[in-house]
Enzyme design. Structure first.
Site, PDB file in Angstrom:
ATOM      1  CG  ASP A 118     -32.722 -24.528  39.704  1.00  0.00           C
ATOM      2  OD1 ASP A 118     -31.619 -25.024  39.388  1.00  0.00           O
ATOM      3  OD2 ASP A 118     -33.083 -24.380  40.884  1.00  0.00           O
ATOM      4  CE1 TYR A 120     -35.833 -31.247  43.845  1.00  0.00           C
ATOM      5  CE2 TYR A 120     -37.257 -32.797  42.707  1.00  0.00           C
ATOM      6  CZ  TYR A 120     -36.840 -32.187  43.881  1.00  0.00           C
ATOM      7  OH  TYR A 120     -37.440 -32.532  45.065  1.00  0.00           O
ATOM      8  CG  HIS A 125     -31.658 -31.990  46.202  1.00  0.00           C
ATOM      9  ND1 HIS A 125     -31.673 -31.322  47.402  1.00  0.00           N
ATOM     10  CD2 HIS A 125     -32.540 -31.317  45.395  1.00  0.00           C
ATOM     11  CE1 HIS A 125     -32.507 -30.290  47.324  1.00  0.00           C
ATOM     12  NE2 HIS A 125     -33.050 -30.274  46.122  1.00  0.00           N
ATOM     13  NE  ARG A 134     -43.415 -36.271  47.981  1.00  0.00           N
ATOM     14  CZ  ARG A 134     -42.510 -35.537  47.357  1.00  0.00           C
ATOM     15  NH1 ARG A 134     -42.643 -34.226  47.314  1.00  0.00           N
ATOM     16  NH2 ARG A 134     -41.470 -36.088  46.777  1.00  0.00           N
ATOM     17  CD  GLU A 191     -32.345 -25.498  46.154  1.00  0.00           C
ATOM     18  OE1 GLU A 191     -32.420 -25.191  44.954  1.00  0.00           O
ATOM     19  OE2 GLU A 191     -33.171 -26.242  46.731  1.00  0.00           O
ATOM     20  CD  GLU A 193     -29.295 -25.275  41.915  1.00  0.00           C
ATOM     21  OE1 GLU A 193     -29.356 -25.163  40.679  1.00  0.00           O
ATOM     22  OE2 GLU A 193     -30.287 -25.167  42.666  1.00  0.00           O
ATOM     23  CG  ASP A 225     -32.057 -21.689  43.140  1.00  0.00           C
ATOM     24  OD1 ASP A 225     -32.331 -20.531  42.794  1.00  0.00           O
ATOM     25  OD2 ASP A 225     -32.889 -22.609  43.190  1.00  0.00           O
ATOM     26  NE  ARG A 229     -34.676 -25.175  51.146  1.00  0.00           N
ATOM     27  CZ  ARG A 229     -34.346 -25.531  49.905  1.00  0.00           C
ATOM     28  NH1 ARG A 229     -35.257 -25.606  48.944  1.00  0.00           N
ATOM     29  NH2 ARG A 229     -33.092 -25.790  49.608  1.00  0.00           N
ATOM     30  CD  GLN A 232     -38.917 -24.336  47.673  1.00  0.00           C
ATOM     31  OE1 GLN A 232     -37.963 -23.929  48.335  1.00  0.00           O
ATOM     32  NE2 GLN A 232     -38.820 -25.383  46.867  1.00  0.00           N
ATOM     33  CE1 TYR A 236     -44.783 -27.648  48.002  1.00  0.00           C
ATOM     34  CE2 TYR A 236     -44.098 -28.459  45.859  1.00  0.00           C
ATOM     35  CZ  TYR A 236     -44.493 -28.700  47.153  1.00  0.00           C
ATOM     36  OH  TYR A 236     -44.599 -29.982  47.600  1.00  0.00           O
ATOM     37  CE  LYS A 245     -36.189 -23.245  44.970  1.00  0.00           C
ATOM     38  NZ  LYS A 245     -34.959 -24.025  45.210  1.00  0.00           N
ATOM     39  CB  THR A 249     -30.260 -17.135  41.264  1.00  0.00           C
ATOM     40  OG1 THR A 249     -31.628 -17.463  41.499  1.00  0.00           O
ATOM     41  CG2 THR A 249     -29.486 -18.386  40.889  1.00  0.00           C
ATOM     42  CB  THR A 336     -29.728 -29.029  45.611  1.00  0.00           C
ATOM     43  OG1 THR A 336     -30.576 -27.901  45.695  1.00  0.00           O
ATOM     44  CG2 THR A 336     -28.837 -29.110  46.838  1.00  0.00           C
ATOM     45  CD  GLU A 350     -30.565 -32.214  50.224  1.00  0.00           C
ATOM     46  OE1 GLU A 350     -30.254 -33.316  49.751  1.00  0.00           O
ATOM     47  OE2 GLU A 350     -30.296 -31.123  49.658  1.00  0.00           O
TER      48      GLU A 350
END
Lengths: 405, 405
Positions: A118, A120, A125, A134, A191, A193, A225, A229, A232, A236, A245, A249, A336, A350
């Site tokens: 997968d 990114y 995104h 962050r 997600e 995709e 996907d 959250r 994760q 992670y 995840k 899928t 995503t 999001e």
């Protein structure tokens, strides 16, 4: 290309410029390969045997892998042959007995997935996720514009569209919690995709250049996907997403051959700084595919694939630059897809800005954040077709079932 | 258990308390399943057919997967049957024609790998890595003692012992570099690990409790998770290792059945804080397996597996706690095994403390840091056996070839 004689197909989203492949079964019969035209499926095994195609045995298999392993020359000639059958009125007597209404067949997972990767690849995104998680740092990490960031996912839990998704359990720990707790995910997400399916592999030690993309990639699938959250976020660091995840899928049951997307290629939005030469930025192109995210029957977002920063050919070139082999059945996904606008975001994370800004009140009467038990999500995809209209890619559906005790 | 009649086997590291399985071939013959006794391989297909074993067909396959899929009852009865053949002198006439010297066969990758997961279960390794890369922060990240941290690796590049390892190319960027550069890895490393092979899978949505470990795991392999530290350091934030690992993972050609490790189970060093109940800390046990890391014929490290923080049964319970299915052929590895002492570290990154403290000058005349072209690394494993001596697990060898232009 002339017009198809198949009733209802001409001018539809499944005209002869589309022709996606899938695997279907009927009661008491073994699963085998079919191609979709309009609202019908053509049973390829008996027709290709009757026409004495060399490769007719590949259509008797319960996945597309044997057909895909034949390579791009066979892919092209089979597509030409099918197009001939469906546009030449004189073939009608041969073909018609092998056309079945979609309602009479059960579609299967089309590909035996080898490795699943997968990426990114959406700047919007990745920036949104950076800003949500962050808020005080740069939205994008330093490597992001130099390479298509990606990771391996779980191939064994790639399931076909329509497979129910059971809410996963696992460890979560919020910033304010003293210790982690076990329980059902409370931040279950989608997600939206696009997935790319490798047909013809490459040997260990050999790189696949950007220019060789179409020699290896057979086609594309819709892909959701599913992501927990809360699981994760806790697990992670530092080795990446794992149980957040790996529970499921979903991919579409139709695989749209790359040849059907000839009119969909478009320029990338632009890469700055220029990536290293092995990523061949001057050759890399994007795909003009429109996506719709449908929750409970209402469209909640329209992510535009043409906004993706990294091209699929760059993803495959990066994936193999260290000499990693690719195999028939490898699946790599875009990550995503999110555009610049709020209603173009490809995840609920999001759309609800980390759960803090519920969305969709105008559609549902109440604002939504993450997935609830019973929610059904459908991802729909369309692209420009060779006949001047649009073609539909395979859609991906999944309904959330409650966690199991 | 009585003594074997096979010459040279009694009292060796491959006595009847060991009996690892592998896949072998001979010139002009199809690969099939064998079992090792002393320095010989027993060809299981013809012997099991002659003895009219129900499952004799599983030994005609080019991988152990069909045999493993039969499940633990069949694993146990086949092992009992083989033990009988090799200890009962009256079976000698039947068996002896199907015993071949190791030198006359070619060993193959024994397992068709489904999904590959790599854990990070050594506290000493994780702490060393933390201290090397983040000298000013806590050595262990907050989640480390609450769950066995892991990630998915590339199943398609798991190769058999002896396969040459080509130095990978990729993007690297040192902290002082303005921009990333492309080229061969200059910090190529090993990771001495143990791998666990799933024989009997578990369905989607179902958890495998710690107590059910032996119902699912067929056996163990030696495993070297080759790592390009410079590629890894630049790529791995935020989604984890990808190209820094995916170029090759070597496993031993012999799979030691879990039943041969009965005498190797031992207490874990201790888990504090107590993990959540699904990780059943009161039931979890470790394995007393000694590892030797051999570089150019000299032992440079002796990582003790008994120092691992997380047990293999906890790894599998964690892997499936979200409902992820397990499949026959799934491989999960322990992560680098490192003990408390410098000469017990399982990677060159740790042995050379990030390349800053060369090691092995007393062995090689010059200090070593990372792998050089032409280096050969062998990982050797032994464990206590049921007969009171020791058994050898499959060893893992690889020689570094120069990067390809």
């Amino acid at each position: 290309m002339t017009t198809t004689w198949v009733e209802g197909a001409a001018g539809s989203l499944f005209d002869v410029d589309n022709l996606p492949y899938g695997v279907f079964s009927r009661p008491g019969e073994e699963p085998r390969v079919g191609v979709r035209i309009g609202e019908l499926v053509l049973d390829l095994a008996p027709v290709s045997a009757a026409e004495m195609l060399d490769v007719h045995h590949v259509f008797e298999e319960p996945s597309l892998n044997a057909f895909m392993a034949e390579g791009p020359r066979v892919w092209r000639s089979v597509r030409r042959w099918i197009t001939g059958l469906l546009t030449d009125e004189t073939e009608r007597d041969l073909v018609e007995p092998h056309l079945m209404p979609l309602a009479d067949v059960t579609l299967q997972l089309p590909v035996e997935v080898a490795d699943y990767v997968d990426f990114y690849a959406s700047e919007h995104h990745a920036s949104n996720v950076g800003r949500i998680f962050r808020p005080d740092a740069e939205a994008l990490l330093p490597n992001w514009k130099h390479l298509p960031v990606g990771y391996h996912g779980r191939a064994g839990t790639v399931v076909g569209s329509g497979t129910p998704v059971v809410r996963p359990c696992g460890q979560r720990k919020g910033p304010a919690d003293q210790a982690p707790a076990y329980g059902p995910s409370t931040r279950l997400d989608i997600e939206a995709e696009l997935g790319f399916v490798v047909g013809a592999g490459s040997p260990l030690g050999e790189r696949v250049p950007v220019s060789a993309f179409a020699d290896h990639v057979f086609g594309v699938v819709g892909l959701n996907d599913w992501s927990a959250r809360d699981i994760q976020a806790w697990e992670y660091v530092p080795l990446g997403p794992f149980l957040g995840k790996s529970f499921a899928t979903s991919i579409s049951q139709w695989v749209t051959p790359l040849e059907a997307l000839g009119a969909a290629w478009t320029d990338l939005p632009g890469q700055d700084p220029l990536p290293l030469p092995y990523l061949a930025p001057e050759e890399a192109r994007g795909l003009d595919i429109d996506i719709e995210v449908v929750l409970g029957g209402r469209v909640v977002s329209r992510p535009p694939y043409r906004t993706m920063y990294w091209s699929p050919a760059q993803m495959l070139a990066h994936l193999t630059v260290n000499g990693a082999s690719a195999r028939t059945g490898d699946l790599f996904a875009s990550g995503t897809v999110s555009g610049t606008e709020r209603d173009q975001r490809g995840s609920f994370l999001e759309l609800s800005w980390g759960g803090r800004e519920p969305f969709g009140e105008e559609l549902f009467g109440t604002g939504r954040t993450f997935l609830e038990d019973g929610d059904e999500v459908v991802l729909r995809y369309t692209a420009p077709g060779a006949l001047g209209g649009r073609i539909a890619l395979g859609e991906v559906t999944g309904r959330i079932e409650p966690a199991r005790p």
